[in-house]
Scaffold this motif. Structure first.
Motif, mmCIF file in Angstrom:
data_model
loop_
_atom_site.group_PDB
_atom_site.id
_atom_site.type_symbol
_atom_site.label_atom_id
_atom_site.label_comp_id
_atom_site.label_asym_id
_atom_site.label_seq_id
_atom_site.Cartn_x
_atom_site.Cartn_y
_atom_site.Cartn_z
ATOM 1 N N PHE A 1 0.839 -1.201 0.000
ATOM 2 C CA PHE A 1 0.000 0.000 0.000
ATOM 3 C C PHE A 1 0.875 1.252 0.000
ATOM 4 N N GLY A 2 1.871 1.279 0.895
ATOM 5 C CA GLY A 2 2.776 2.421 0.945
ATOM 6 C C GLY A 2 3.587 2.569 -0.326
ATOM 7 N N GLU A 3 3.971 1.431 -0.929
ATOM 8 C CA GLU A 3 4.732 1.464 -2.171
ATOM 9 C C GLU A 3 3.914 2.082 -3.299
ATOM 10 N N SER A 4 2.646 1.680 -3.406
ATOM 11 C CA SER A 4 1.800 2.224 -4.473
ATOM 12 C C SER A 4 1.599 3.720 -4.314
ATOM 13 N N ARG A 5 1.417 4.173 -3.058
ATOM 14 C CA ARG A 5 1.225 5.610 -2.838
ATOM 15 C C ARG A 5 2.515 6.373 -3.109
ATOM 16 N N SER A 6 3.648 5.815 -2.707
ATOM 17 C CA SER A 6 4.924 6.496 -2.941
ATOM 18 C C SER A 6 5.236 6.575 -4.427
ATOM 19 N N MET A 7 4.983 5.490 -5.163
ATOM 20 C CA MET A 7 5.234 5.494 -6.607
ATOM 21 C C MET A 7 4.302 6.468 -7.315
ATOM 22 N N ARG A 8 3.074 6.530 -6.835
ATOM 23 C CA ARG A 8 2.132 7.480 -7.442
ATOM 24 C C ARG A 8 2.600 8.910 -7.198
ATOM 25 N N PHE A 9 3.107 9.159 -5.996
ATOM 26 C CA PHE A 9 3.602 10.491 -5.693
ATOM 27 C C PHE A 9 4.802 10.834 -6.572
ATOM 28 N N LEU A 10 5.678 9.845 -6.830
ATOM 29 C CA LEU A 10 6.812 10.072 -7.720
ATOM 30 C C LEU A 10 6.346 10.363 -9.147
ATOM 31 N N TYR A 11 5.285 9.652 -9.564
ATOM 32 C CA TYR A 11 4.769 9.873 -10.911
ATOM 33 C C TYR A 11 4.293 11.311 -11.075
ATOM 34 N N PHE A 12 3.591 11.819 -10.083
ATOM 35 C CA PHE A 12 3.090 13.179 -10.203
ATOM 36 C C PHE A 12 4.192 14.207 -9.961
ATOM 37 N N THR A 13 5.244 13.812 -9.242
ATOM 38 C CA THR A 13 6.421 14.669 -9.151
ATOM 39 C C THR A 13 7.083 14.794 -10.523
ATOM 40 N N LEU A 14 7.095 13.675 -11.255
ATOM 41 C CA LEU A 14 7.617 13.684 -12.619
ATOM 42 C C LEU A 14 6.781 14.595 -13.510
ATOM 43 N N PHE A 15 5.469 14.555 -13.341
ATOM 44 C CA PHE A 15 4.598 15.418 -14.130
ATOM 45 C C PHE A 15 4.814 16.884 -13.765
ATOM 46 N N ALA A 16 5.060 17.147 -12.472
ATOM 47 C CA ALA A 16 5.356 18.523 -12.066
ATOM 48 C C ALA A 16 6.633 19.016 -12.739
ATOM 49 N N ARG A 17 7.603 18.117 -12.885
ATOM 50 C CA ARG A 17 8.835 18.477 -13.611
ATOM 51 C C ARG A 17 8.513 18.776 -15.071
ATOM 52 N N GLU A 18 7.668 17.943 -15.674
ATOM 53 C CA GLU A 18 7.313 18.136 -17.074
ATOM 54 C C GLU A 18 6.600 19.464 -17.304
ATOM 55 N N SER A 19 5.841 19.914 -16.312
ATOM 56 C CA SER A 19 5.052 21.131 -16.482
ATOM 57 C C SER A 19 5.920 22.374 -16.651
#
Length: 320
Positions: free
Chosen positions: A129-147
């Motif tokens: 559960f924690g892994e999925s939330r952490s990976m999701r947070f990294l994914y949106f951190t990546l999107f923030a970089r893309e923005s």
């Protein structure tokens, strides 16, 4: 199919090894562990099939329209550097340990009575559960970089460009899927603990809920801000081009021909339309998606607790 079988065996080995090490096979709920392992393995295999090429193609719809090749290369390098277990696994371990420690403090008797294999399976569920939330947070951190980078979007209404709408569709689906996943985690915890009181459920459920609220809300707000930033790049560039054309005509407003005057009015109307176009989901839409995602596990938890309470009452009436 092979992938589902492998992850099922690996999950089942966790409580088996814990039980073997502690020599506590007497009364071990082996079938419960096996059922949970098979269910999670089948679910993961299903998500793997769902996440095939069409889904992956949608996830890269927005990066595919990054305007400059240098920016795309920078984004890929950022992704390779940060998308590694050493960045999200520690957060997942910390989440599992904190929730387990809180459970031991809130209901020490129930946790001491919990079978070592079931405790190991619970720790695994918490880690995933924690892994999925952490990976999701990294994914949106990546999107923030893309923005940070300009994209090739519709100049009139960039927020309604297909790549942006695809990204928002993934965002909404992810919020819903995470809500369903959290609901399933609730059910699995109830099955594993089989508590005599709601106190034993308090810490795991509160831990799941708190982590979900913090991570999901942060990721939803991050997506909203990132979409607005991506759209603003295109909007600002379009407004700058329109402003230059308007400024060439406005000083000569009294000397313009009828055709040039009509062109100026059209430019002014277009400028206003681009300026006032939406830049992404509103705050109310973001809050609505967050509440919808969290309502699913909350309802599941209430139904599971009610079912357990009524089942216990029914058994008390039927049994002498």
């Amino acid at each position: 199919m092979a992938f589902g079988a492998v992850v099922t065996v690996l999950r089942f080995l966790v409580p088996v090894v814990a039980t073997t090490v502690t020599a506590s096979w007497a009364g071990a709920p082996v079938w419960t562990w096996l059922g949970i392992a098979v269910f999670l393995g089948s679910l993961e295999a299903y998500w793997m099939r769902l996440g095939s090429e069409p889904w992956m193609g949608r996830t890269v719809a927005l990066p595919a329209v990054i305007d400059r090749d240098a920016d795309l290369s920078s984004l890929l390098e950022f992704s390779r550097r940060w998308w590694r277990p050493r960045f999200y696994a520690p957060a997942a371990v910390a989440i599992a340990l904190i929730v387990l420690l809180a459970g031991a403090l809130v209901a020490p008797g129930e946790f001491r009575a919990l079978h070592p294999g079931s405790l190991a399976m619970l720790a695994l569920i918490l880690f995933e559960f924690g892994e999925s939330r952490s990976m999701r947070f990294l994914y949106f951190t990546l999107f923030a970089r893309e923005s940070r980078y300009p994209h090739r979007l519709s100049w009139l209404s960039p927020a309604q460009s297909p790549p942006v709408e695809t990204m928002l569709g993934i965002w909404r689906q992810t919020a819903f899927v995470n809500g369903v996943g959290l609901a399933l985690d609730f059910v699995l915890v109830i099955i594993l603990l089989s508590p005599d009181s709601l106190t034993a459920l308090l810490a795991p459920m509160a831990g799941f809920a708190l982590v979900a609220v913090v991570f999901d809300t942060a990721s939803l707000l991050s997506v909203r801000n990132s979409v607005q930033r991506v759209v603003r790049h295109t909007t600002d560039a379009t407004l700058e081009r329109l402003r230059e054309r308007i400024e060439r005509l406005e000083p000569q407003a009294r000397q313009l021909t009828p055709a040039e005057a009509a062109q100026l009015q059209a430019l002014l109307a277009t400028y206003a339309a681009v300026r006032d176009a939406p830049t992404g989901p509103s705050g109310a839409q973001t809050l609505g998606h967050a509440l919808t995602a969290l309502a699913i596990p909350a309802l599941t938890f209430l139904l599971a607790v009610m079912a357990e309470v009524y089942a216990e009452r029914l058994l008390n009436q039927l049994l002498p």
